[in-house]
Each structure stands twice: as C-alpha cells, then as structure tokens.
Design an enzyme around this catalytic site. Structure first.
Site, short mmCIF file in Angstrom:
data_model
loop_
_atom_site.label_atom_id
_atom_site.label_comp_id
_atom_site.label_asym_id
_atom_site.label_seq_id
_atom_site.Cartn_x
_atom_site.Cartn_y
_atom_site.Cartn_z
N HIS A 147 0.83 -1.22 0.00
CA HIS A 147 0.00 0.00 0.00
C HIS A 147 0.86 1.26 0.00
O HIS A 147 0.44 2.30 0.48
CB HIS A 147 -0.96 0.02 1.20
CG HIS A 147 -1.68 -1.28 1.40
ND1 HIS A 147 -2.90 -1.56 0.82
CD2 HIS A 147 -1.32 -2.40 2.08
CE1 HIS A 147 -3.27 -2.79 1.16
NE2 HIS A 147 -2.32 -3.32 1.91
N SER A 191 15.88 20.35 -15.53
CA SER A 191 14.77 21.28 -15.74
C SER A 191 15.32 22.55 -16.35
O SER A 191 16.43 22.98 -16.01
CB SER A 191 14.11 21.57 -14.40
OG SER A 191 13.46 22.82 -14.43
N LYS A 238 17.14 20.33 -10.31
CA LYS A 238 16.32 19.15 -10.63
C LYS A 238 17.10 18.04 -11.34
O LYS A 238 17.94 18.30 -12.19
CB LYS A 238 15.14 19.55 -11.54
CG LYS A 238 14.05 20.35 -10.86
CD LYS A 238 13.38 19.62 -9.70
CE LYS A 238 12.47 18.50 -10.10
NZ LYS A 238 11.25 18.93 -10.77
N GLU A 252 9.65 7.86 -16.60
CA GLU A 252 8.28 8.37 -16.73
C GLU A 252 7.69 8.05 -18.10
O GLU A 252 6.54 7.62 -18.21
CB GLU A 252 8.25 9.88 -16.47
CG GLU A 252 8.47 10.20 -14.99
CD GLU A 252 8.60 11.69 -14.74
OE1 GLU A 252 7.73 12.24 -14.07
OE2 GLU A 252 9.56 12.31 -15.23
#
Ligand code: ARG
Length: 460
Positions: free
Chosen positions: A161, A282, A288, A295
């Site tokens: 979970h 970024s 970043k 992704e």
C-alpha cells in the site's frame, strides 16, 4: 487508369478513372508497410518456385524473375521505398520488377492475392518482432540480475500500500521485476506458435485456382503448417491482437518497475540513485534531476493498451473474409514494437547504472513489529495477543515521539509487562532478514539462490 495516381497499379483495368486524391491518401499503406519488403521478397521467391514446380511458369522465366527480384531487393535496400508513390509494398515491388523484366513481372501474382500475401508477410514480420522483443526483455532481465548482484547486502524498506511494510534486500526488490518478464517471454513463445501458420495460397480468401502445395510452401517459408481455411487465413487477425496483448502486458509490467524507479529515486525516498545518463534536468530549476526516461517508460503501458483496445475494436464485427480495416494491423504492430523496444532499452540502461541511494536502510524499526509479534508467540502468547501487544508498543512509541527500538524496557513494561524482556536483537534488521528463510524470501541465501536461477534464465 490515371497514371498520376499512386493507386490502381495492380487493379486499374476495370476503372474508367483513378481514385480521388483523398481516397488515395487514406488508402495507401506504403508509408508504413514498406517495412515488410524483405518478407515479401521471401514470399515471392517461394511462390515462384511453386509456380515452376506445377509448371505454371517455365524455368527460364523464373530465372529472369529471380534475378529481377535481386535487383529490386538492392533498390529497396539502398533507396527510400516509403517515399514512392505506390499504393503499397506489393504494388511497388511489382512495378520495379516490371521495370527489370517487363510484363512477365505480373506472373509473380498468378494464383494469389494481396490478401493472402500481406497476411503472410505480416506473420513473418510479427514472429521476428516477437523474438526482438523477447531479446529486449532478456537484456532488461540481464541488467536486473547484474545490478541485483551488487545490491544483495543493501537493505531497503519494502512496501505494501506504499507504506513501509518490512525490510528486504534491494536485490530482492529488483528481482521481483525479473519474473514477470520471464513469464512474458513464455507468453511470446506461445503467441508465436499460433502466428506460425501460413495464409499464402488462400488467394483472395476462397483458395487458389492453381494446384499449389500449400504444405510444401509452409515448409519452404519456415511455418509449422498451412492455415486450414482460406477465408480464415485472410480474415483472421487474432494473432495480431494476441501479440499486441503480450506486448501490452510487458509494457504494463515494466511500468511498475518504472514507477518504483521514479518514486524510490525521489528525494523523499532516496533509496536509489539514477545515473546522470538516465536523468534529465529542468530548464528553470537548476537543482532538478528528473527521471524522465522512467516516466516515459511508465506511459508506454497506457499507450500500448490504447493501441490494443483500438485494434480489437477495429476487428469487432468485421464480416468474414478480408476487409481493408485489417490493413491497420501493421500500424498497430509497428508503432507498438518501436515504442516497447525503446522503452525496454531505456529501462535496461537505467537499471544497469543505478546505485543504492543515501536513504537506503531498513526504515522505521516499527517495520519489525511483525517480528515482535512472532517473538511473543514464541513465549507462549496467541498470535492475536502478540499482534495486539506489538501494535500497542508502536502506538506508545508514536505518542512519545520515539521509534519502537528507542523505548526502554521500563517504557515497554508500562504498555504491558510481557513486553519488558523483548531482546534487543529483535531490532536488528539483518537478523530479521535472516529469519525470512522460506523459499522465495529475503534471507541472504534465498536471494543468492534466486539470483542464480535468474541469471541462468536471463542468458537463455
Ligand atoms: N495493403 C493491404 C493490407 O495491408 C494489402 C491487401 C489489400 N487487398 C485488397 N484487396 N485491397 O491489408
């Protein structure tokens, strides 16, 4: 026939004028089906041999057709077939063959149709593509094994979970993504066994008017056998949707690996570190390091699922025999293979180069609450009593703003006297891992065994 049109090269005789330009554009498959040309060449040659065997074409004509096909193959190899103006790869090859050998070129399609030919070409392509994807899965599996072998002694929290559950080895987590790939490679073999049947000789769908030996053709082209029903041979595409399904299953399975890579590499988790080569930055925020590769890989599951659903919807309710809707099989297959192959290779690179992160470790000692309950059972309590007491201990630690391991025997005794004498080594995560000795568990020996089994399968 209107010669300026791409269409009609194989069928113009019956028409007073060529197709409207907008129909021509929608109908043309050459911009993508040129990829089938090598298979079409194989099919042409096997067909030609069969035409000679049944004496429909004489040996001299066949020789000149074969050498014409050699020249056409060289042109296809070095040129840009996708940019030609023909309707499809079948029309282009025949047009170029005609440029080499004259009108005899059309003998190549005696007794057959594009309906059986395209199904044959596409099945041959699909079996090679299934093997390419199986290899790409194998490379990702090999990367998993190699990296897992570096991470056997690194402990991380495992989750259920997405809440810390119990500690495990980083290797054990990574290897959990090995086995779905293995099952998917089996699925690819199963799907391939059903693709491996020859449609050629079914002609337009009602069977060839020539006395072709389709079983002999099947052997010549390396198929297990010939499709038993000519209408089914040209109209069936269940083998396309089955292959798309297996590819989608792979994409969905690796999307879960991708998700782990994204989450576990985030600053909040810091369990792993993704190498620079597989991270992106970024344009605004200099600090970043984004896991864009993972992704995009996570998105592949959705993209392929859409392709599969769209293709199944295209098949639904089609009347018996060949229908032009079936032409869409190639768009679905080609785009899905390309997307999945690049996804698998980005994931293989990401996994091969990942390092354990600065936040790795067993996590909150409360993750050992089950071990406390098990220990209490060993002292004569029921599991329910042990579970309740261990839970109460976690609650007290939370109230005091401490970890369960920090509670003193006195503080534990305040919860319940039976908790006072819990041995300190219960909080030792390594000892906890060693208690997971059952087959398939987190103990060092078990993970090493698993690694060996995986290594053998990965290099199969
Ligand atoms: N380009 C077509 C396809 O991919 C070839 C078969 C066309 N057959 C026909 N009767 N128009 O399905």
């Amino acid at each position: 026939m209107d010669d300026s049109s791409s269409s009609g090269g194989l069928w113009g005789g019956r028409f007073a004028e060529g197709p409207a330009p907008e129909l021509d554009r929608l109908n043309r498959s050459l911009p993508y089906d040129w990829r089938l040309w090598r298979y079409e060449m194989q099919v042409n040659r096997a067909w030609l041999d069969e035409l000679v065997r049944i004496e429909a074409v004489d040996a001299d004509t066949a020789d000149s057709l074969h050498s014409g096909l050699d020249t056409v193959a060289r042109r296809l190899e070095s040129g840009s077939p996708a940019l030609e103006n023909d309707e499809d790869i079948h029309s282009l090859i025949e047009r170029w063959l005609e440029e080499e050998v004259g009108p005899a070129a059309s003998l190549i399609r005696l007794g057959r149709s594009r309906n059986d030919v395209v199904a044959t070409d596409t099945r041959l392509w699909a079996m090679d593509a299934a093997a390419r994807i199986a290899d790409a899965c194998g490379r990702l599996q090999a990367a998993i094994v190699e990296t897992a072998s570096r991470l056997v002694d690194d402990v991380i929290p495992a989750y259920s979970h997405l809440q810390q559950a119990q500690p495990t080895r980083a290797a054990h987590w990574l290897l959990s993504h090995f086995w779905p790939l293995d099952r998917n490679r089996e699925r690819l073999d199963d799907a391939t066994a059903r693709i491996n049947w020859l449609p050629l000789g079914a002609a337009a769908g009602m069977g060839s008017s020539l006395a072709m030996d389709r079983r002999r053709l099947a052997v010549a082209l390396g198929f297990s056998g010939a499709c038993e029903n000519s209408l089914d041979a040209v109209g069936a595409r269940d083998w396309v949707s089955e292959l798309l399904f297996v590819w989608t299953q792979i994409a969905v399975d690796v999307s879960r690996l991708a998700e782990d890579l994204i989450v576990y590499s985030s600053r909040e988790f810091s369990l792993i570190r993704i190498a620079d080569a597989y991270s992106t930055g970024s344009s605004l925020m200099p600090q970043k390091r984004n896991a864009d590769g993972a992704e995009i890989a996570r998105a592949t599951g959705g993209i392929l699922l859409g392709t599969l659903a769209g293709y199944l919807a295209t098949l639904k309710g089609l009347p018996t025999g060949y229908n032009k809707d079936l032409q869409e099989d190639k768009l679905a297959l080609f785009s899905a293979e390309e997307r999945l192959a690049s996804t698998l290779s980005v994931l293989a690179g990401t996994v091969a180069t990942l390092e354990i992160g600065s936040g790795a470790g067993p996590g909150d000692p409360a993750a050992l609450a089950t071990d406390v309950a098990d220990h209490l059972v060993g002292t004569g309590l029921s599991f329910k009593e042990g579970h309740d007491l261990s839970g109460a201990l976690v609650l007290r630690a939370e109230e005091l703003g401490l970890t369960v391991a920090d509670l003193t025997p006195e503080q534990r005794a305040e919860v319940d006297t039976r908790l006072e004498s819990i041995p300190d080594e219960l909080w030792d995560a390594d000892a906890a891992l060693e208690r997971r000795q059952a087959f398939g568990g987190s103990a060092r020996e078990r993970v090493l065994e698993q690694l060996e089994a995986a290594r053998e399968l990965a290099t199969d």
